[in-house]
Write a protein that holds these residues in place. Structure first.
Motif, mmCIF file in Angstrom:
data_model
loop_
_atom_site.group_PDB
_atom_site.id
_atom_site.type_symbol
_atom_site.label_atom_id
_atom_site.label_comp_id
_atom_site.label_asym_id
_atom_site.label_seq_id
_atom_site.Cartn_x
_atom_site.Cartn_y
_atom_site.Cartn_z
ATOM 1 N N LEU A 72 -48.273 -81.535 21.278
ATOM 2 C CA LEU A 72 -48.645 -81.243 19.894
ATOM 3 C C LEU A 72 -50.105 -81.621 19.631
ATOM 4 C CD1 LEU A 72 -45.343 -82.450 18.235
ATOM 5 C CD2 LEU A 72 -46.170 -80.084 18.325
ATOM 6 N N ARG A 73 -50.545 -82.720 20.206
ATOM 7 C CA ARG A 73 -51.958 -83.119 20.078
ATOM 8 C C ARG A 73 -52.865 -82.046 20.667
ATOM 9 N NH1 ARG A 73 -54.710 -88.287 23.185
ATOM 10 N NH2 ARG A 73 -56.837 -87.550 23.003
ATOM 11 N N ASN A 74 -52.493 -81.521 21.834
ATOM 12 C CA ASN A 74 -53.285 -80.458 22.462
ATOM 13 C C ASN A 74 -53.319 -79.208 21.585
ATOM 14 O OD1 ASN A 74 -53.824 -82.030 24.725
ATOM 15 N ND2 ASN A 74 -52.003 -81.318 25.794
ATOM 16 N N LEU A 75 -52.184 -78.867 21.007
ATOM 17 C CA LEU A 75 -52.134 -77.713 20.107
ATOM 18 C C LEU A 75 -53.021 -77.939 18.886
ATOM 19 C CD1 LEU A 75 -48.330 -76.903 20.382
ATOM 20 C CD2 LEU A 75 -50.212 -75.424 21.130
ATOM 21 N N ALA A 76 -53.048 -79.162 18.384
ATOM 22 C CA ALA A 76 -53.912 -79.490 17.244
ATOM 23 C C ALA A 76 -55.379 -79.300 17.615
ATOM 24 C CB ALA A 76 -53.653 -80.926 16.778
ATOM 25 N N THR A 77 -55.755 -79.815 18.774
ATOM 26 C CA THR A 77 -57.150 -79.731 19.218
ATOM 27 C C THR A 77 -57.612 -78.279 19.352
ATOM 28 O OG1 THR A 77 -56.953 -81.821 20.397
ATOM 29 C CG2 THR A 77 -58.747 -80.374 21.076
ATOM 30 N N VAL A 78 -56.793 -77.456 19.978
ATOM 31 C CA VAL A 78 -57.165 -76.047 20.155
ATOM 32 C C VAL A 78 -57.254 -75.347 18.804
ATOM 33 C CG1 VAL A 78 -56.510 -73.835 21.167
ATOM 34 C CG2 VAL A 78 -56.184 -75.925 22.462
ATOM 35 N N ASN A 79 -56.330 -75.634 17.915
ATOM 36 C CA ASN A 79 -56.373 -75.003 16.600
ATOM 37 C C ASN A 79 -57.642 -75.392 15.847
ATOM 38 O OD1 ASN A 79 -54.034 -73.215 15.723
ATOM 39 N ND2 ASN A 79 -53.016 -74.835 16.869
ATOM 40 N N TRP A 80 -58.085 -76.641 15.989
ATOM 41 C CA TRP A 80 -59.339 -77.055 15.353
ATOM 42 C C TRP A 80 -60.507 -76.241 15.926
ATOM 43 C CZ3 TRP A 80 -60.555 -79.656 11.130
ATOM 44 C CH2 TRP A 80 -61.907 -79.967 10.930
ATOM 45 N N THR A 129 -57.554 -76.442 31.451
ATOM 46 C CA THR A 129 -58.582 -75.644 32.125
ATOM 47 C C THR A 129 -59.163 -74.609 31.174
ATOM 48 O OG1 THR A 129 -57.463 -75.968 34.244
ATOM 49 C CG2 THR A 129 -59.036 -74.134 34.096
ATOM 50 N N TYR A 130 -58.297 -73.879 30.482
ATOM 51 C CA TYR A 130 -58.791 -72.874 29.534
ATOM 52 C C TYR A 130 -59.511 -73.513 28.350
ATOM 53 C CZ TYR A 130 -56.748 -68.914 31.945
ATOM 54 O OH TYR A 130 -56.469 -67.933 32.869
ATOM 55 N N LEU A 131 -59.067 -74.680 27.927
ATOM 56 C CA LEU A 131 -59.751 -75.376 26.834
ATOM 57 C C LEU A 131 -61.158 -75.784 27.268
ATOM 58 C CD1 LEU A 131 -59.635 -76.479 23.968
ATOM 59 C CD2 LEU A 131 -58.601 -78.558 24.881
ATOM 60 N N ALA A 132 -61.296 -76.275 28.489
ATOM 61 C CA ALA A 132 -62.620 -76.632 29.008
ATOM 62 C C ALA A 132 -63.499 -75.386 29.140
ATOM 63 C CB ALA A 132 -62.480 -77.338 30.355
ATOM 64 N N MET A 133 -62.921 -74.285 29.586
ATOM 65 C CA MET A 133 -63.682 -73.040 29.711
ATOM 66 C C MET A 133 -64.116 -72.515 28.339
ATOM 67 S SD MET A 133 -61.485 -71.237 32.796
ATOM 68 C CE MET A 133 -61.954 -69.603 32.337
ATOM 69 N N ALA A 134 -63.331 -72.798 27.314
ATOM 70 C CA ALA A 134 -63.667 -72.334 25.966
ATOM 71 C C ALA A 134 -64.952 -72.964 25.452
ATOM 72 C CB ALA A 134 -62.512 -72.623 25.005
ATOM 73 N N ASP A 135 -65.304 -74.121 25.989
ATOM 74 C CA ASP A 135 -66.546 -74.783 25.579
ATOM 75 C C ASP A 135 -67.782 -74.058 26.084
ATOM 76 O OD1 ASP A 135 -65.232 -76.762 24.191
ATOM 77 O OD2 ASP A 135 -65.265 -78.195 25.858
ATOM 78 N N THR A 136 -67.645 -73.331 27.199
ATOM 79 C CA THR A 136 -68.822 -72.700 27.802
ATOM 80 C C THR A 136 -68.727 -71.180 27.927
ATOM 81 O OG1 THR A 136 -67.913 -73.121 30.009
ATOM 82 C CG2 THR A 136 -69.444 -74.759 29.123
ATOM 83 N N LEU A 137 -67.549 -70.648 28.028
ATOM 84 C CA LEU A 137 -67.367 -69.210 28.225
ATOM 85 C C LEU A 137 -66.441 -68.639 27.159
ATOM 86 C CD1 LEU A 137 -66.472 -69.435 32.014
ATOM 87 C CD2 LEU A 137 -68.690 -68.758 31.106
#
Length: 182
Positions: A69-77, A20-28
């Motif tokens: 770990l994949r999710n952590l990689a995505t957020v770090n990118w 949810t927070y990752l999706a929100m990071a795209d717009t807010l």
């Protein structure tokens, strides 16, 4: 989930909060929400470790760990932390490569596919990895069995065509997309 003392449900809840927070990071407010996503995905990884083996199979637990770990990689990118991205990506890849699970190839495909898409617009070095990972994604997708084979193959072909477009190989991109939509 915490009140029920169910580690598997707690992990799922933390994962959903992270998504949810990752999706929100795209717009807010990208920095704040991506930071929160990173926090929840980190907690989700800790929750996976707390799940007793009697609740999930050993192979499934390693797949869950690799997904975190994949999710952590995505957020770090998304936060511009390239080294952390590769750290978590490599750990997820290593776990999946050694996993003994029927979902192994589906998750490997997803990992390579996502990495290829993320690296596509990066540096020249990143783009070379994007090319490599798009090929890996397609190879892993072809090993997926069952209902998900078609979806994995389709997404791998679409990613491959994106790489070919950036390479300005439009004819191959067209052929790849044509194959995807057949």
């Amino acid at each position: 989930a915490i009140q029920l003392q169910d580690a598997a449900e707690e992990q799922r809840a933390l994962y959903v909060l992270g998504q949810t927070y990752l999706a929100m990071a795209d717009t807010l407010d990208r920095e704040t929400n991506a930071g929160r996503a990173l926090d929840y995905f980190g907690k989700s990884l800790k929750a996976v470790e707390a799940i007793p083996l009697c609740e999930v199979e050993k192979g499934e637990k390693s797949i869950m760990r690799a997904r975190c770990l994949r999710n952590l990689a995505t957020v770090n990118w998304s936060l511009g932390k390239r080294e952390n991205f590769f750290h978590f990506f490599t750990k997820a890849k290593d776990i999946l490569e050694s996993a003994d699970s029927r979902q192994k190839f589906e998750d490997l495909h997803g990992l390579y596919d996502e990495a290829s898409n993320l690296l596509l617009a990066g540096s020249e070095e990143d783009f070379k990895l994007s090319v490599k990972y798009s090929k890996e994604s397609l190879g892993k997708a072809l090993h997926v069995h069952g209902k998900k084979l078609r979806a994995c193959h389709f997404s791998a072909l679409v990613t491959r065509s994106k790489v070919q477009i950036v390479q300005e190989d439009y004819e191959e991109a067209y052929k790849t997309l044509f194959t995807a939509f057949k």
